[in-house]
Design an enzyme around this catalytic site. Structure first.
Site, PDB file in Angstrom:
ATOM      1  CD  GLN A  89      11.030  26.548 101.194  1.00  0.00           C
ATOM      2  OE1 GLN A  89      11.243  26.402 100.334  1.00  0.00           O
ATOM      3  NE2 GLN A  89      10.689  27.038 101.805  1.00  0.00           N
ATOM      4  CG  HIS A 167      14.918  29.377  99.124  1.00  0.00           C
ATOM      5  ND1 HIS A 167      15.664  30.578  99.290  1.00  0.00           N
ATOM      6  CD2 HIS A 167      13.526  29.903  99.900  1.00  0.00           C
ATOM      7  CE1 HIS A 167      14.476  31.630 100.937  1.00  0.00           C
ATOM      8  NE2 HIS A 167      13.599  30.329 100.341  1.00  0.00           N
ATOM      9  CD  GLU A 261      11.320  40.626  91.452  1.00  0.00           C
ATOM     10  OE1 GLU A 261      12.056  41.257  91.738  1.00  0.00           O
ATOM     11  OE2 GLU A 261      11.719  39.306  90.140  1.00  0.00           O
ATOM     12  CE1 TYR A 271      14.610  39.466  83.904  1.00  0.00           C
ATOM     13  CE2 TYR A 271      16.763  37.751  83.815  1.00  0.00           C
ATOM     14  CZ  TYR A 271      15.483  38.095  83.038  1.00  0.00           C
ATOM     15  OH  TYR A 271      15.554  37.995  81.473  1.00  0.00           O
ATOM     16  CE1 TYR A 282      10.001  35.832 104.730  1.00  0.00           C
ATOM     17  CE2 TYR A 282      11.968  35.442 104.311  1.00  0.00           C
ATOM     18  CZ  TYR A 282      10.495  35.251 104.147  1.00  0.00           C
ATOM     19  OH  TYR A 282       9.595  34.773 102.737  1.00  0.00           O
TER      20      TYR A 282
END
Length: 397
Positions: A89, A167, A261, A271, A282
């Site tokens: 990613q 991520h 979210e 949070y 997963y």
């Protein structure tokens, strides 16, 4: 690595004569407002972000490592960007103009970079450079040289390298005081890092425009905390904006299997990730770690919890006066990857009361959502294999 795109004389003429040209597609019906899907540029590979230049042109990033200047449907590569590690990613990610761009010509880029001591590890980095618009036409008409990004400097690197290549977060937004926000994902393999205040992973950072730490950051006086952290307990923010009217910070954060979210971000708050989430592992489809509930004391609940997952990427707000119908004024727009949609979110008295899927499946995976200077919604797609680009969602009536 991609090869630079060549610009022919015919293309140059088209760029000069038909600046802003685009190709219309089918009309899509939605509540109150049918939409034309109009292509601005295509043939890109894993588009990740884009920014509007003062003259209406675009800067567009491709995750494999290319920054483009786009005019009249033609993408021309900008050279001199930092070296990126395009793995998983990671790669070249967000692009943003300094609020005083017209004076200082500064643009900002986020990207994944390799650990110089261990190339198998990566971290999120932030760089800035100068883009001189005064020479754009001279360069193109005379084909003198490639368009350069000049005086590039890396001004921030997250404080721990890690594996694997996922991520990264990496969204940028600017606060009214001239400081910038930058998201850093939890990096995937060790989610509890998001609860460690000494670790940038899983947080939203606040930096001065030179990469230094503002002296009023919430944890700046704590020896056990990284001074750049503005908020924490976040998994992977890929939608981030500062509301132009209220100054509130809003973010969309990826959950795992569920638990995506929408959060209203405030300084110093936790949070919850990975202590509380509706998302599942997963591997096991069981709750992560020790949480069994949605709320824990001292942790902020999301404004919206999307389960099943969207998952979200890109976030924008429509102005009160826009080219669209009045029912859409002030609505939020959230992009989605797997469900290939743009979701319109309606608020009343600060609370979400309605959502609509404006598009779903027509363009593929939506990586970013922005409102242009003309008030028109633009989206970037992320499908890969040179099938990506930027689209306008124009009012059909």
């Amino acid at each position: 690595m991609h090869k630079p795109r060549c610009v022919s004389a015919t293309m140059v003429a088209s760029m000069l004569l038909f600046s802003g040209a685009a190709v219309a597609s089918d009309i899509v019906d939605s509540q109150y407002q049918p939409l034309h899907l109009v292509n601005v540029v295509d043939g890109l590979d894993h588009t990740w972000s884009f920014a509007f230049l003062p003259n209406g042109d675009l800067l567009v990033t491709e995750r494999p490592g290319r920054l483009n200047w786009v005019r009249a449907g033609i993408a021309r590569q900008i050279v001199g960007i930092p070296e990126v590690t395009a793995q998983g990613q990671g790669g070249l990610l967000d692009v943003s103009l300094h609020p005083n761009f017209e004076d200082n010509r500064l643009i900002y880029l986020t990207y994944s970079r390799a650990n110089p001591d261990n190339p198998d590890e990566t971290a999120v980095a932030l760089a800035r450079g100068e883009l001189d618009l005064d020479h754009f036409l001279e360069i193109i008409v005379h084909a003198l040289r490639e368009l350069p990004l000049e005086n590039v400097e890396e001004i921030f690197v997250q404080n721990q390298y890690s594996q694997p290549g996922r991520h990264y977060g990496s969204r940028i937004a600017w606060l009214p005081d001239g400081t910038l926000l930058m998201s850093v994902g939890d990096r995937g393999s060790e989610p509890p890092r998001a609860q460690d205040l000494s670790d940038h992973a899983g947080s939203l950072l606040r930096l001065n425009d030179d990469g230094s730490v503002p002296d009023d950051n919430p944890f700046v006086d704590r020896d056990d905390a990284a001074a750049e952290i503005y908020a924490f307990g976040l998994r992977n923010i890929q939608g981030l904006m500062v509301h132009p009217d209220t100054g509130e910070i809003w973010a969309t954060d990826h959950g795992p299997r569920g638990g995506d979210e929408l959060n209203r971000i405030e300084a110093g708050e936790n949070y919850g990730w990975p202590k509380v989430s509706l998302g599942l592992s997963y591997q096991t489809q069981e709750p992560y770690f020790d949480y069994t509930e949605r709320h824990k004391e001292g942790m902020v609940d999301p404004v919206i919890d999307w389960t099943p997952a969207m998952p979200p990427s890109g976030l924008a707000v429509l102005p009160e006066k826009s080219p669209y119908v009045r029912q859409w004024s002030g609505n939020f727009l959230a992009g989605s990857l797997r469900t290939e949609q743009v979701r319109r979110i309606v608020f009343r008295d600060g609370n979400p009361v309605h959502e609509e899927e404006l598009i779903r499946g027509e363009l593929g995976r939506i990586r970013d959502v922005r409102v242009g200077p003309d008030g028109i919604v633009h989206v970037a797609t992320d499908n890969g294999e040179d099938q990506d680009g930027i689209w306008r969602l124009e009012p059909a009536d």
